[in-house]
Design an enzyme around this catalytic site. Structure first.
Site, PDB file in Angstrom:
ATOM      1  N   ARG A  16     -31.101 -47.292  37.947  1.00 20.99           N
ATOM      2  CA  ARG A  16     -30.857 -46.058  38.705  1.00 20.99           C
ATOM      3  C   ARG A  16     -31.906 -44.988  38.434  1.00 20.99           C
ATOM      4  O   ARG A  16     -31.997 -43.991  39.141  1.00 20.99           O
ATOM      5  CB  ARG A  16     -29.451 -45.523  38.371  1.00 20.99           C
ATOM      6  CG  ARG A  16     -28.353 -46.370  38.948  1.00 20.99           C
ATOM      7  CD  ARG A  16     -27.035 -46.164  38.236  1.00 20.99           C
ATOM      8  NE  ARG A  16     -26.975 -46.882  36.969  1.00 20.99           N
ATOM      9  CZ  ARG A  16     -25.943 -46.836  36.117  1.00 20.99           C
ATOM     10  NH1 ARG A  16     -24.897 -46.093  36.405  1.00 20.99           N
ATOM     11  NH2 ARG A  16     -25.970 -47.526  34.994  1.00 20.99           N
ATOM     12  N   LYS A  23     -35.712 -47.095  30.423  1.00 16.43           N
ATOM     13  CA  LYS A  23     -34.911 -45.856  30.459  1.00 16.43           C
ATOM     14  C   LYS A  23     -34.886 -45.131  29.121  1.00 16.43           C
ATOM     15  O   LYS A  23     -35.009 -43.904  29.061  1.00 16.43           O
ATOM     16  CB  LYS A  23     -33.490 -46.167  30.908  1.00 16.43           C
ATOM     17  CG  LYS A  23     -32.592 -44.939  30.862  1.00 16.43           C
ATOM     18  CD  LYS A  23     -31.290 -45.114  31.577  1.00 16.43           C
ATOM     19  CE  LYS A  23     -30.390 -46.093  30.904  1.00 16.43           C
ATOM     20  NZ  LYS A  23     -29.104 -46.208  31.590  1.00 16.43           N
ATOM     21  N   SER A 407     -76.028 -12.294  29.171  1.00 14.66           N
ATOM     22  CA  SER A 407     -75.325 -12.921  30.295  1.00 14.66           C
ATOM     23  C   SER A 407     -76.211 -13.967  30.959  1.00 14.66           C
ATOM     24  O   SER A 407     -77.430 -13.850  30.944  1.00 14.66           O
ATOM     25  CB  SER A 407     -74.960 -11.860  31.335  1.00 14.66           C
ATOM     26  OG  SER A 407     -74.094 -10.939  30.741  1.00 14.66           O
TER      27      SER A 407
HETATM   28  C1  UD1 Z   1     -21.802 -48.286  30.161  1.00 10.97           C
HETATM   29  C2  UD1 Z   1     -20.369 -48.804  30.103  1.00 10.97           C
HETATM   30  C3  UD1 Z   1     -19.442 -47.743  30.715  1.00 10.97           C
HETATM   31  C4  UD1 Z   1     -19.603 -46.453  29.965  1.00 10.97           C
HETATM   32  C5  UD1 Z   1     -21.069 -45.995  29.905  1.00 10.97           C
HETATM   33  C6  UD1 Z   1     -21.210 -44.857  28.925  1.00 10.97           C
HETATM   34  C7  UD1 Z   1     -20.516 -51.229  30.326  1.00 10.97           C
HETATM   35  C8  UD1 Z   1     -20.334 -52.394  31.220  1.00 10.97           C
HETATM   36  N1  UD1 Z   1     -20.270 -50.038  30.852  1.00 10.97           N
HETATM   37  O1  UD1 Z   1     -22.110 -48.141  31.529  1.00 10.97           O
HETATM   38  O2  UD1 Z   1     -18.109 -48.178  30.628  1.00 10.97           O
HETATM   39  O3  UD1 Z   1     -18.812 -45.453  30.576  1.00 10.97           O
HETATM   40  O4  UD1 Z   1     -21.915 -47.075  29.436  1.00 10.97           O
HETATM   41  O5  UD1 Z   1     -22.497 -44.328  28.932  1.00 10.97           O
HETATM   42  O6  UD1 Z   1     -20.861 -51.412  29.165  1.00 10.97           O
HETATM   43  N2  UD1 Z   1     -28.166 -52.595  28.116  1.00 10.97           N
HETATM   44  C9  UD1 Z   1     -28.726 -53.676  27.460  1.00 10.97           C
HETATM   45  N3  UD1 Z   1     -28.741 -54.876  28.099  1.00 10.97           N
HETATM   46  C10 UD1 Z   1     -28.188 -55.083  29.315  1.00 10.97           C
HETATM   47  C11 UD1 Z   1     -27.597 -53.953  29.970  1.00 10.97           C
HETATM   48  C12 UD1 Z   1     -27.600 -52.749  29.344  1.00 10.97           C
HETATM   49  O7  UD1 Z   1     -29.229 -53.546  26.352  1.00 10.97           O
HETATM   50  O8  UD1 Z   1     -28.232 -56.219  29.810  1.00 10.97           O
HETATM   51  C13 UD1 Z   1     -28.187 -51.277  27.450  1.00 10.97           C
HETATM   52  C14 UD1 Z   1     -28.896 -50.219  28.253  1.00 10.97           C
HETATM   53  O9  UD1 Z   1     -30.286 -50.175  27.901  1.00 10.97           O
HETATM   54  C15 UD1 Z   1     -28.180 -48.941  27.855  1.00 10.97           C
HETATM   55  C16 UD1 Z   1     -26.797 -49.410  27.485  1.00 10.97           C
HETATM   56  O10 UD1 Z   1     -26.874 -50.813  27.300  1.00 10.97           O
HETATM   57  O11 UD1 Z   1     -28.785 -48.303  26.761  1.00 10.97           O
HETATM   58  C17 UD1 Z   1     -25.764 -49.096  28.583  1.00 10.97           C
HETATM   59  O12 UD1 Z   1     -26.185 -49.699  29.791  1.00 10.97           O
HETATM   60  P1  UD1 Z   1     -26.032 -48.966  31.181  1.00 10.97           P
HETATM   61  O13 UD1 Z   1     -26.549 -49.868  32.231  1.00 10.97           O
HETATM   62  O14 UD1 Z   1     -26.560 -47.600  31.090  1.00 10.97           O
HETATM   63  O15 UD1 Z   1     -24.439 -48.925  31.294  1.00 10.97           O
HETATM   64  P2  UD1 Z   1     -23.586 -47.844  32.095  1.00 10.97           P
HETATM   65  O16 UD1 Z   1     -23.537 -48.206  33.514  1.00 10.97           O
HETATM   66  O17 UD1 Z   1     -24.001 -46.488  31.737  1.00 10.97           O
HETATM   67 MG    MG Z   2     -25.651 -45.765  30.806  1.00 12.60          MG
END
Ligand code: UD1
Ligand code: MG
Length: 464
Positions: A16, A23, A407
């Site tokens: 996003r 990110k 100058s």
């Molecule tokens: C996640 C939670 C959501 C919560 C929110 C809080 C899940 C499914 N959802 O959503 O319930 O409200 O955080 O901020 O967990 N990441 C990895 N590997 C992956 C995917 C993500 O390391 O395959 C890491 C991302 O880099 C990030 C973190 O996990 O730092 C959270 O991932 P993100 O995609 O931001 O989850 P949210 O949609 O925010």
């Molecule tokens: Mg997140």
């Protein structure tokens, strides 16, 4: 805390954000998101910290000081549950609790995490996670509770029904669990959901199915658990960071005329009774002394100002030092390697680079000083240029003390001017000048009387 292990999830693409940069490397207050989470993690003095990286793994490792970190690679980003499962090898037999943090939740504090851990132990829970109540919960996972208020599961926004979307209690993405339970639960996850990802959040329902005690701790300050998922959220949180930093400096005795347009990064230091005008950026390791005046529209990166410096309107300073009582600007550009002594005056449209200017030197108008050392009390006239570059290499210029540079002087480097030299106006200096000498170019100056009228006639502008 010897019985604590921490896993930070930081492998995600950050779809996003629509960015080529991972990110967690987007910055708040000039520092990457991940470095905030690492700082809070280190504050708990755990036995081990592991960071799960994937998207831009090498960049992430380079950008954060990771001497005390175990990096775990998640080759494909299959979801937060899969990311946590990647830590199994490192932590499966860990004798203690595991704290899982999201790398994109930068404001979380040590105190809040300690409260979570305390709660987890007191309640003898197998899994405890943080929640918060947000007036605008959109985007976060929602906490679904049963009729007695007991937690039932977490549902992601994208999988939520209209009724579930109305739930204000959200998942902060911060969990503490026993490794025994955690890795067993992670193995049981499926990716049958809207994103076809393995959701870490599903360990809540898994725990309940396994009849393990699950607890939640609500954050006292919901702002602490805000995550960065979009540029809009990043901007909103940058504002909060700036407000906090600005408040800190105002409390320490610094006047900010317009805090709304003042951007001060974390690593900056400012002395008392300094007055900072609107649209000022103080970045990197910038240090500003006491009683300085920064009029406004100033962009300082790693600049060191001692006391009583006056930066007039609109200046750019990078990797440079400015001595006591110096005046710079308006419209001046101090580039890397500039060192101004005490009471130096740099005026409008002056650029310096690798320039050491002694105490009391003045260069007030339209000048370029590059690769140069200037002795004390020397005056550099308007339109002086150090010609330091011949298209192949850079050459130095040395100017002595009390020199009067007229100058429109061009100093063709390499060249040395001794002390007390006097450079006549419009001189091109190509050879070294001994101390106390006058240097000038021989030129013939003539005036032709009546020339203008003759010319106009010839061009038909004046009738005969
Ligand atoms: C996640 C939670 C959501 C919560 C929110 C809080 C899940 C499914 N959802 O959503 O319930 O409200 O955080 O901020 O967990 N990441 C990895 N590997 C992956 C995917 C993500 O390391 O395959 C890491 C991302 O880099 C990030 C973190 O996990 O730092 C959270 O991932 P993100 O995609 O931001 O989850 P949210 O949609 O925010
Ligand atoms: Mg997140």
């Amino acid at each position: 805390m010897n019985s604590l292990g921490i896993v930070i999830l930081a492998a995600g693409l950050g779809k996003r954000m629509k960015s080529r940069l991972p990110k967690v490397l987007h910055c708040l207050g000039g520092k990457p998101l991940l470095s905030y989470v690492l700082k809070a993690a280190r504050g708990l003095t755990p036995k081990k910290i592991a960071v799960v990286v994937g998207h831009g793994a090498e960049l992430v490792k380079q950008a954060c000081d990771g001497s005390d970190v175990a990096w775990i690679l998640q080759e494909q980003q299959l979801g937060t549950g899969h990311a946590a499962a990647c830590a199994a090898k490192t932590f499966r037999d860990f004798p203690g609790e595991l704290l899982i943090l999201n790398g994109d939740v930068p404001f979380i504090t040590e105190a809040t995490l300690l409260g979570l851990l305390r709660n987890h132990r007191e309640q003898n829970a197998t899994l405890t996670f943080m929640t918060a109540r947000l007036p605008e919960p959109a985007g976060y996972g929602r906490i679904v509770r049963g009729s007695k208020g007991e937690v039932a599961r977490i549902v992601e926004e994208r999988d939520a029904t209209a009724a579930e979307k109305k739930i204000a209690e959200i998942n902060a993405g911060i969990y503490v669990a026993s490794p025994r339970f955690l890795f067993a639960a992670l193995e049981s996850l499926s990716n049958r959901n809207e994103q076809n990802e393995y959701y870490l959040t599903d360990i809540v329902a898994a725990a309940l199915k396994m009849r393990e005690p699950v607890r939640t701790v609500e954050a006292e300050d919901a702002r602490e658990i805000m995550g960065v998922n979009t540029r809009e959220e990043l901007a909103l949180m940058e504002k909060l960071v700036q407000e906090k930093i600005n408040r800190k400096w105002m409390a320490a005795g610094v006047t900010l005329k317009d805090p709304e347009t003042t951007y001060i990064e974390e690593g900056v230091k400012i002395g008392r009774d300094t007055v900072v005008g609107p649209n000022t950026h103080l970045l990197g390791e910038t240090v500003v002394g006491e009683r300085c005046r920064i009029d406004g529209s100033a962009y300082l990166t790693n600049a060191q100002l001692t006391d009583d410096v006056h930066l007039r309107f609109s200046v750019v300073l990078t990797d440079c030092k400015v001595g006591d009582g110096a005046i710079v600007g308006p419209f001046a550009h101090l580039r890397p390697g500039t060192q101004l002594g005490r009471q130096v005056h740099i005026g409008n449209f002056v650029e310096t680079k690798e320039a050491k200017l002694g105490d009391g030197v003045k260069a007030n108008h339209l000048t370029y000083l590059g690769d140069v050392a200037v002795g004390r009390e020397t005056n550099i006239g308007a339109g002086t240029i150090t010609c330091n570059y011949d298209g192949f290499a850079k050459y130095p210029t040395t100017i002595g003390e009390r020199v009067q540079v007229g100058s429109d002087t061009t100093l063709v480097a390499p060249v040395r001017l001794g002390d007390d030299v006097y450079v006549a106006t419009a001189t091109t200096v190509r050879r070294d000048v001994p101390a106390g000498a006058l240097v000038y170019n021989e030129r013939v100056e003539r005036a032709r009387e009546g020339w203008t009228e003759q010319k106009r006639r010839k061009m038909g502008k004046v009738k005969a």
